[in-house]
Write an enzyme that holds these catalytic residues in place. Structure first.
Site, PDB file in Angstrom:
ATOM      1  NE  ARG A 125      64.108  31.365  38.330  1.00 34.11           N
ATOM      2  CZ  ARG A 125      64.078  30.138  38.873  1.00 34.11           C
ATOM      3  NH1 ARG A 125      62.918  29.545  39.106  1.00 34.11           N
ATOM      4  NH2 ARG A 125      65.196  29.518  39.175  1.00 34.11           N
ATOM      5  CD  GLU A 140      66.515  24.363  42.933  1.00 31.93           C
ATOM      6  OE1 GLU A 140      65.732  24.940  43.717  1.00 31.93           O
ATOM      7  OE2 GLU A 140      66.372  23.171  42.570  1.00 31.93           O
ATOM      8  CD  GLU A 163      63.266  27.283  41.918  1.00 33.39           C
ATOM      9  OE1 GLU A 163      62.739  26.353  42.590  1.00 33.39           O
ATOM     10  OE2 GLU A 163      64.004  27.092  40.948  1.00 33.39           O
TER      11      GLU A 163
END
Length: 485
Positions: free
Chosen positions: A188, A279, A381
């Site tokens: 990523r 997020e 994550e």
């Protein structure tokens, strides 16, 4: 299946117990999911009942309990449990749901036995139904996680500033090759629009993408739509976009997304998955795209998603939220997104055990999201500390209080166990919808000049005790988890 004796007070092979003398609240009756009968918990008065079965002669390893459930809700507690298995009890809550839904909970058996339990601590008239219960070894049937990923967004800057990486034996290695050799199959990279230090921009992402693809890994591109960090507490517009009206802002999202991804495609490193935002619990590109204005947020997300598909129709679009155990917030958020027709393929969550809650809360949320929205899920994550010591002057984020909250010791083995546990949860999502896990910044070691603030070359790194390399730059046991996840 609860079929063997029809309607009965206690299903054969199971035991009923109660601290309140209400064993009769557990029974089998007509109305099964796949057969004629089901287990039910119900009573006209308040009750607490446990239907349980002890399993013995087990080989040590990972085991998963799955069941199809329904519930009218209102209980003090209603859950599946695996206990007396050699470690801490593991639970998953039974959700309030009218239609049959499969849930699961996973544990590590270390003493050759385990007790599977169905528990209700309920008020008068509360009910649950349970059917088609399975107990299986090997997490999700023994298959490896599809995605065994890492975020290595700071790696290029680290190496440019002198960072080195060694295998567990101390031999210096190319870190991307070393990650691949240990089972990592996906990387990523975050994208900032015009960062102060020139890293994580389009040019640097192209460089890293070539290295990633050369190792046979797949690529996840994480658009922050900012010049710096974007997360639930900050979603600042890039400076170049500050004067835009909303139409211009929406078009900028499309054009920036298309530009980066098309450049990746042109050099032969097409992105396999893309995050439209990072997020984004409270939206992105504040204030225009805040979640208090879902019409705007949906338009921005749709623009980004459309740009991804315009470059390559098979690239998957992920929408990514933090707080991986926060089911009520995630339901609200994805209800809003789906009701407005935002196109996406994958649901991603961040889940740091020391911030976002227990493994069981993550399990419950992922199970529900996968079932409710019909999409695969992943942990985009996670990380954990291997020590409480620091390797530079910057205070570390992971400290003794977070170690206590996380539940695993701040040791190399504790770090590995925490990562393995997160993988086990994701692999246990029913119907194969748990894709895998990305570990956040395993290569962000303490290297002067590679601190947290892209605008301040003297800033330190508060993350080095959560890297997967120790302070001698050697690979830690956590890195080997990817090969067996």
């Amino acid at each position: 299946g609860f079929e063997s004796s029809g309607a009965s007070q206690t299903p054969p092979g199971w035991s009923e117990s109660s601290s309140s003398g209400t064993q009769s609240a557990g029974f089998t009756e007509a109305g099964g999911r796949s057969g004629n009968y089901r287990l039910s918990h119900w009573a006209s008065g308040a009750y607490r009942v446990e239907t349980h079965q002890q399993l013995t002669g087990l080989g040590n390893g990972s085991y998963t309990l799955r069941a199809w459930v329904r519930s009218g809700g209102g209980q003090v507690a209603a859950y599946l449990s695996l206990r007396n298995c050699g470690g801490a009890e593991q639970r998953v809550d039974i959700p309030t749901v009218a239609n049959w839904t499969q849930i699961s909970v996973t544990t590590q058996v270390t003493n050759g036995q385990c007790t599977a339990s169905i528990v209700s601590d309920a008020r008068a008239g509360n009910w649950i139904n349970v059917d088609d219960v399975e107990f299986t070894g090997g997490g999700s049937g023994g298959s490896a996680a599809q995605i065994r990923g890492v975020d290595i967004s700071t790696l290029l800057k680290s190496q440019d500033r002198g960072g080195v990486y060694r295998d567990s034996g101390g031999t210096q290695r190319d870190p991307v090759q070393l990650l691949g050799a240990n089972g990592v199959n996906y990387a990523r990279l975050k994208v900032w629009v015009n960062p102060a230090d020139g890293y994580n921009n389009k040019a640097r992402v192209l460089t890293m993408a070539s290295r990633i693809k050369a190792q046979g890994m797949k690529l996840l591109v994480d658009f922050h739509y900012s010049d710096t960090w974007a997360d639930p507490g900050k979603q600042y517009k890039p400076a170049a976009w500050n004067g835009y009206n909303f139409t211009q802002l929406r078009d900028a999202v499309y054009n920036h997304t298309y530009d980066v991804l098309n450049a990746l495609k042109a050099q032969g490193t097409t992105a396999d998955m893309v995050q439209v935002g990072n997020e984004i619990n409270d939206g992105m590109l504040w204030p225009d795209g805040r979640s208090s204005n879902w019409a705007n947020l949906a338009a921005l997300l749709t623009a980004g998603s459309n740009a991804v598909k315009a470059v390559n129709g098979s690239t998957q679009v992920m929408l990514h939220l933090a707080e991986g155990g926060n089911n009520s917030q995630h339901r609200w958020w994805f209800d809003q997104a789906t009701s407005r027709g935002v196109p996406f393929d994958v649901i991603g969550v961040s889940h740091y055990l020391y911030w976002h809650g227990s493994l069981s809360s993550l399990q419950s949320n992922l199970n529900d999201l996968a079932s409710r929205y019909g999409r695969p899920v992943l942990v985009a994550e996670t990380a954990y500390g291997f020590t409480l010591n620091a390797d530079d002057s910057e205070p570390n984020i992971f400290n003794s209080s977070l170690q206590q909250a996380g539940g695993y010791p701040a040791t190399p083995q504790g770090q590995a166990d925490a990562l393995r546990a997160v993988f086990t949860v994701v692999r246990s999502v029913p119907n194969g919808r748990g894709l895998g896990v990305f570990y956040w910044e395993p290569t962000w070691t303490a290297v002067p000049g590679n601190g947290w603030d892209p605008g301040n070359a003297s800033s330190g790194n508060g993350w080095e005790n959560q890297a997967l390399f120790d302070y001698g730059d050697r690979a830690l046991p956590g890195l080997s988890v990817f090969g067996s996840a």
